[in-house]
Scaffold this motif. Structure first.
Motif, short mmCIF file in Angstrom:
data_model
loop_
_atom_site.label_atom_id
_atom_site.label_comp_id
_atom_site.label_asym_id
_atom_site.label_seq_id
_atom_site.Cartn_x
_atom_site.Cartn_y
_atom_site.Cartn_z
N ALA A 95 -27.72 -25.06 -6.91
CA ALA A 95 -26.98 -25.98 -6.34
C ALA A 95 -25.54 -24.30 -5.74
O ALA A 95 -24.82 -23.81 -6.33
N LEU A 96 -25.38 -24.34 -4.25
CA LEU A 96 -24.40 -23.06 -3.35
C LEU A 96 -23.47 -23.06 -4.55
O LEU A 96 -22.51 -22.10 -4.63
N THR A 97 -22.98 -24.49 -5.12
CA THR A 97 -21.60 -25.06 -4.87
C THR A 97 -21.87 -24.10 -6.82
O THR A 97 -20.31 -23.27 -7.74
N ALA A 98 -22.16 -24.50 -7.73
CA ALA A 98 -22.54 -24.49 -8.81
C ALA A 98 -22.80 -22.33 -9.06
O ALA A 98 -22.15 -22.47 -10.50
N ARG A 99 -23.45 -22.05 -7.96
CA ARG A 99 -23.07 -20.09 -8.11
C ARG A 99 -22.20 -20.19 -7.56
O ARG A 99 -21.17 -19.11 -8.41
N ALA A 100 -21.40 -20.75 -6.48
CA ALA A 100 -19.74 -19.83 -6.92
C ALA A 100 -19.01 -19.69 -7.60
O ALA A 100 -18.20 -19.13 -7.92
N LYS A 101 -18.40 -21.64 -7.64
CA LYS A 101 -17.75 -21.74 -8.71
C LYS A 101 -17.85 -20.89 -9.87
O LYS A 101 -17.74 -20.90 -11.02
N GLY A 102 -19.37 -20.51 -10.56
CA GLY A 102 -19.81 -20.22 -12.04
C GLY A 102 -19.46 -18.69 -11.38
O GLY A 102 -18.30 -18.13 -12.73
N TYR A 103 -19.35 -18.20 -10.79
CA TYR A 103 -19.04 -16.59 -11.01
C TYR A 103 -17.29 -16.36 -10.57
O TYR A 103 -16.98 -15.51 -11.21
N LEU A 104 -16.65 -17.47 -9.81
CA LEU A 104 -15.54 -17.67 -9.86
C LEU A 104 -14.74 -17.44 -11.22
O LEU A 104 -13.38 -17.08 -11.38
N ASP A 105 -15.93 -18.59 -12.13
CA ASP A 105 -15.16 -18.93 -13.23
C ASP A 105 -15.02 -17.89 -14.25
O ASP A 105 -14.16 -17.44 -14.72
N VAL A 106 -16.40 -16.53 -14.28
CA VAL A 106 -16.41 -15.90 -14.89
C VAL A 106 -15.46 -14.42 -14.63
O VAL A 106 -14.91 -14.03 -15.43
#
Length: 393
Positions: free
Chosen positions: A277-288
């Motif tokens: 999912a796009l949200t999981a990819r975007a939020k994971g990137y912003l998290d790290v």
């Protein structure tokens, strides 16, 4: 028989020069002064760094800042910090990229025998005293070629959990050896990314700069690891020719205690994984890349922006219609961190595009923009329903 006059004059000139009457430099003045060679420092035989061993030098790791990385005995071949860690060192990988100018990163974790890591569901794992995290950075010459011959070793960073807390040690590579670089250093590098040549200054951080990302406001003298979180480690890795879940591998080896069923563990994905999912990819990137500062205890806590993986991304604290304090909106005069449906005018995207030190985000760790990630974050915001919030009210 009288001497010829020219011969008499020649004798007088020689006598005059010999008495120092000439304005020309004498032999003593033109010969370089003798210098005493600088003595080579004699190693302190009592130093743990000088111990000779084929095993990890735990005593030195826990007590001394060794001048050479090789003195800790972390790798079978000290000149190759990208593979073959000495036991109990184990390679590990994150599920999404912590961007550093397209550098390849080689991560290893060392935990003393008989010790283990405690699982924590949403924040950094609890690691025992003695834990050592090793991360080596190698810059590519072409980002589309994944080969050891296409990169140059730049630095290796150690994060060591000593009795007094975590400490950072940055080592700079030169001529096959890594030496401690306490003050930091800029290294010019040129790479090709998708046909475009980019030249920049890679910043090896000083020990003080390491604190910008790793310290917590609850105690400014203390620092913590960033990437050792369940959702960033929950991925498959290659181990002895098989694909296995990394967290389960750690559990099987006695390295990790308290791991629940995998369906109860958070998971992020690589930004290029179109199956996720796009949200999981975007939020994971912003998290790290961002959440270590943008959290209540982080260096950017005063901003009020919270970019942790588990923060509600439809909320004001995640940036929806939120105006950042202390930033003027840049040359484009933008006003809000995230405008649902409008990535082009969202500061969260814009500051990842900017490269000037006073404007770019993250403020340290990069000198050029991660264009693929910028495009992903913009797409994610563009696909947010505009009715989520009206920032102009």
């Amino acid at each position: 028989m009288p001497m010829p006059i020219p011969f008499i004059i020649l004798i007088l000139l020689c006598l005059t020069a010999g008495c120092g009457g000439s304005d020309e430099g004498t032999a003593a003045e033109t010969t370089p002064p003798e210098t005493t060679p600088t003595p080579t420092p004699t190693p302190d035989p009592s130093s743990s760094c000088e111990a000779t061993t084929t095993e990890v030098n735990w005593q030195a790791l826990m007590s001394e800042d060794c001048p050479s990385l090789s003195q800790y005995g972390l790798f079978v071949d000290p000149s190759i910090p990208t593979s073959s860690a000495v036991a109990p060192g184990l390679s590990y990988q994150l599920s999404t990229e912590l961007f550093s100018n397209y550098a390849s990163k080689y991560r290893f974790i060392f935990v003393p025998e008989g010790q283990s890591i405690k699982y924590v569901s949403r924040s950094t794992f609890e690691m025992p005293v003695g834990t050592v995290l090793v991360k080596t950075f190698a810059l590519p010459f072409d980002t589309q070629i994944n080969d050891a011959n296409n990169q140059v070793l730049i630095e290796t960073r150690l994060l060591i959990h000593r009795q007094t807390g975590w400490t950072t040690l940055p080592y700079l590579w030169q001529d096959g050896e890594a030496t401690l670089q306490v003050a930091g250093k800029e290294i010019a590098h040129t790479l090709n990314h998708k046909g475009q040549s980019q030249r920049f200054a890679y910043q090896v951080p000083s020990r003080a700069e390491c604190k910008l990302c790793h310290q917590t406001n609850s105690d400014s003298s203390q620092i913590e690891p960033i990437g050792l979180k369940a959702h960033l480690l929950n991925r498959d890795v290659s181990y002895q020719g098989n694909q296995v879940n990394q967290l389960q591998l750690w559990q099987q080896q006695g390295l990790l205690q308290g791991l629940p069923q995998l369906n109860q563990v958070g998971k992020t994905y690589d930004i290029f994984d179109d199956s996720a999912a796009l949200t999981a990819r975007a939020k994971g990137y912003l998290d790290v890349n961002c959440a270590h500062c943008h959290n209540p205890q982080g260096f950017a806590s005063i901003s009020g922006l919270r970019l942790g993986f588990y923060v509600d991304h439809t909320s004001f604290e995640y940036g929806i219609c939120k105006q950042p304090p202390g930033w003027d909106g840049g040359a484009r005069g933008l006003s809000y961190d995230i405008i649902p449906g409008d990535g082009e005018h969202s500061i969260l995207v814009y500051r990842q595009e900017l490269n000037e030190p006073k404007d770019r985000m993250p403020p340290v760790g990069r000198a050029i923009a991660h264009t693929d990630a910028v495009a992903l974050i913009k797409q994610w915001i563009d696909e947010m329903p505009a009715e989520l919030a009206n920032c102009q009210q």
